[in-house]
Design an enzyme around this catalytic site. Structure first.
Site, mmCIF file in Angstrom:
data_model
loop_
_atom_site.group_PDB
_atom_site.id
_atom_site.type_symbol
_atom_site.label_atom_id
_atom_site.label_comp_id
_atom_site.label_asym_id
_atom_site.label_seq_id
_atom_site.Cartn_x
_atom_site.Cartn_y
_atom_site.Cartn_z
ATOM 1 C CE LYS A 192 -4.002 9.050 -25.102
ATOM 2 N NZ LYS A 192 -4.157 10.197 -24.344
ATOM 3 C CG ASP B 256 -1.681 17.184 -22.305
ATOM 4 O OD1 ASP B 256 -1.079 15.920 -21.986
ATOM 5 O OD2 ASP B 256 -2.892 17.555 -22.623
ATOM 6 C CE1 TYR C 151 -4.180 1.966 0.263
ATOM 7 C CE2 TYR C 151 -2.474 3.497 1.361
ATOM 8 C CZ TYR C 151 -3.817 3.125 0.939
ATOM 9 O OH TYR C 151 -4.709 4.064 0.840
ATOM 10 C CG HIS D 221 -16.422 13.032 -27.663
ATOM 11 N ND1 HIS D 221 -15.945 13.890 -26.894
ATOM 12 C CD2 HIS D 221 -15.250 12.243 -27.782
ATOM 13 C CE1 HIS D 221 -14.948 13.685 -26.048
ATOM 14 N NE2 HIS D 221 -14.467 12.609 -26.513
ATOM 15 C CB ALA E 199 -0.241 12.302 -23.973
ATOM 16 C CG PHE F 234 -6.630 15.766 -25.186
ATOM 17 C CD1 PHE F 234 -6.793 15.267 -26.420
ATOM 18 C CD2 PHE F 234 -7.186 15.077 -24.094
ATOM 19 C CE1 PHE F 234 -7.206 14.086 -26.578
ATOM 20 C CE2 PHE F 234 -7.710 13.702 -24.282
ATOM 21 C CZ PHE F 234 -7.829 13.191 -25.562
ATOM 22 C CG ASP F 235 -11.267 15.102 -25.497
ATOM 23 O OD1 ASP F 235 -9.962 15.005 -25.260
ATOM 24 O OD2 ASP F 235 -12.079 14.502 -25.846
HETATM 25 C C1 LIG Z 1 -5.112 11.141 -23.849
HETATM 26 C C2 LIG Z 1 -4.730 12.334 -23.493
HETATM 27 C C3 LIG Z 1 -4.954 12.988 -22.387
HETATM 28 C C4 LIG Z 1 -5.923 12.470 -21.244
HETATM 29 O O1 LIG Z 1 -5.529 11.346 -20.836
HETATM 30 P P1 LIG Z 1 -6.101 9.870 -20.488
HETATM 31 O O2 LIG Z 1 -5.315 8.877 -19.997
HETATM 32 O O3 LIG Z 1 -7.083 9.598 -21.678
HETATM 33 O O4 LIG Z 1 -6.976 10.229 -19.204
HETATM 34 C C5 LIG Z 1 -4.446 14.296 -22.226
HETATM 35 N N1 LIG Z 1 -3.950 15.121 -23.169
HETATM 36 C C6 LIG Z 1 -3.530 14.468 -24.232
HETATM 37 C C7 LIG Z 1 -2.867 15.339 -25.240
HETATM 38 C C8 LIG Z 1 -3.962 13.110 -24.365
HETATM 39 O O5 LIG Z 1 -3.564 12.648 -25.630
#
Ligand SMILES: *Cc1c(COP(=O)(O)O)cnc(C)c1O
Length: 458
Positions: free
Chosen positions: A257, A214, A72, A449, A216, A124-125
């Site tokens: 990703k 960000d 934990y 979406h 990813a 990103f969304d």
């Molecule tokens: C996928 C993604 C996110 C969000 O990540 P999740 O793992 O899907 O929650 C944020 N920013 C970018 C650029 C992404 O491609």
């Protein structure tokens, strides 16, 4: 004779996939309310919905799974992950989270307040969702060239320094940080140059602001810097990544990703105050600080994935496959966001289904047509994803309307790419017969979406 390009791995385990008939797909699509997220995966032949969490782990990653420490508190797997992140990013403080949006939620809970303005490049969304749900504004400062899908420039994901400077001059009191998305997903998987990251840093410094990456697809971004930006050809991906992060203050990461794991994410930063602030939200939202929503075994697999995917050969294999698919679309004359991005092809639906009015969502219509044609599942990155304006509640038709075809990491072969391209060509050849799209029957207020219900008008 010159040897052809081939993958930098071989296959040790296979997963059968199934074809279906057009009749079956018509039925399934209707049952799913014409929302491809609502399909069952066994109703899909080739899944290009997302490259998120869909990659194939390596033998080394699976071996690491067995070494997971599920304690934990103080799990050794956390420390393996933390040391890897320290090495790759230079960021000292690490908070694991269950995925990327959770990292946003935890960090933004500390930093974003009602009235905050967060400038960046095509947020990103989920990023936009986490900003707007806090009654703050995500201010898009992407270069205008990103909107011209046919323009070939190497770093189409860049921030426009003039727009950023203006945003800070006007709003600096309300700006908690600047966020730069690498690669720029919403603008078509387009990279951001090192030069641009330096410019952002300089503007941030001028106004005393911090920069979040960000991240990813930071490894794919590093690949593009190595192959496209002057002065980086001889640097390793790891050296480039370290330099990118040296220009920022912290990062949010969707490890699904470029971490090549099926679930996971994290926050990393060089600033103790951000760490202390975010910590308070990690515990109630995600879990204790040394697991934050991840299993020990998943943290082990992520540590290996981050290390593997910051090696050139792995990235070259991946980007090569995306470029292979793009080459086929070129042959067939199908317009997509150029040059091709890192993880996906973004077909310019507005230019394909020219007879479908904006109000009937051309990209979503194209996604449905492609699925009905061959069981290939893509994803709308367009007017539905753009959600409504939080103030006027009007649909936002100002951006691009794209059909995204993601390529999962280390999953499909080039033959699957041939099937995707041929299916799209068949739809493309009868594009002028497609004159009607879809209508929204039900939608959620944010991130609609995923759950939207649609009616087919054709
Ligand atoms: C996928 C993604 C996110 C969000 O990540 P999740 O793992 O899907 O929650 C944020 N920013 C970018 C650029 C992404 O491609």
């Amino acid at each position: 004779m010159e040897l052809p390009f081939a993958e930098s791995w071989r296959i040790k385990m296979v997963e059968p996939i199934k074809k279906s008939t057009r009749e079956e797909r018509e039925k399934w699509m209707k049952e799913a309310d014409y929302n491809l997220f609502q399909l069952r995966s066994d109703q899909v032949y080739i899944d290009c919905l997302t490259d998120s969490g869909t990659g194939a782990m390596s033998d080394r990653q699976w071996a690491a799974v067995m070494m997971g420490d599920e304690s934990y508190a103080g799990s050794s797997s956390f420390f393996h992950l933390k040391e890897t992140i320290n090495k790759i990013t230079g960021f000292e403080y690490v908070i694991p989270t269950h995925q990327g949006r959770a990292a946003e939620n935890v960090l933004f809970s500390h930093l974003v307040k009602a009235g905050s303005i967060v400038p960046g490049n095509s947020h990103f969304d989920t990023t936009k969702g986490h900003i707007e749900s806090r009654k703050a504004t995500a201010l898009d400062c992407t270069i205008d060239e990103a909107k011209d899908t046919q323009l070939e420039i190497p770093f189409k994901g860049n921030v426009d320094p003039k727009k950023l400077e203006k945003a800070l001059a006007e709003h600096h009191e309300n700006v908690p940080f600047i966020i730069v998305t690498i690669t720029n997903n919403t603008a078509g998987g387009q990279p951001v140059s090192m030069q641009n990251l330096r410019e952002v840093r300089a503007i941030a410094d001028k106004y005393g602001k911090r920069v979040v990456l960000d991240s990813a697809r930071f490894a794919e971004n590093a690949y593009f810097i190595k192959t496209r930006e002057e002065g980086y050809a001889d640097k390793t991906i790891k050296e480039i990544a370290l330099e990118m992060f040296s220009l920022a203050d912290g990062m949010t990461m969707s490890a699904k990703k470029d971490g090549i794991v099926n679930m996971g994410g994290f926050i990393a930063t060089r600033h103790e105050d951000w760490y202390e602030g975010a910590k308070r939200f990690c515990i109630p939202f995600e879990g204790y600080l040394t697991y934050g929503g991840m299993n020990g075994r998943d943290m082990e697999a992520l540590a290996v994935g981050l290390d593997e995917n910051t090696e050139f050969d792995n990235l070259e294999t991946r980007i090569h496959q995306v470029e292979f698919l793009a080459g086929l679309l070129d042959e067939y004359g199908i317009p997509y966001q150029r040059p091709v991005g890192g993880h996906a092809i973004f077909v310019d639906a507005d230019k394909v289904l020219t007879k479908v009015p904006k109000e009937e969502f051309p990209a979503q219509t194209l996604a449905i047509e492609l699925y009905l044609e061959a069981g290939v599942r893509g994803c709308e990155i367009g007017y539905i994803l753009a959600d409504r304006d939080p103030v006027t509640r009007e649909n936002r038709f100002g951006g691009l309307d794209l059909l995204r075809l993601c390529v999962a990491r280390r999953v499909y072969t080039d033959n699957h790419m041939r099937v995707i391209a041929a299916a799209l060509k068949n739809v493309f050849d009868r594009r002028n017969e497609i004159t009607r799209g879809v209508e929204i029957v039900w939608e959620a207020e944010l991130m609609r979406h995923f759950t939207v219900k649609l009616k087919k008008l054709f």
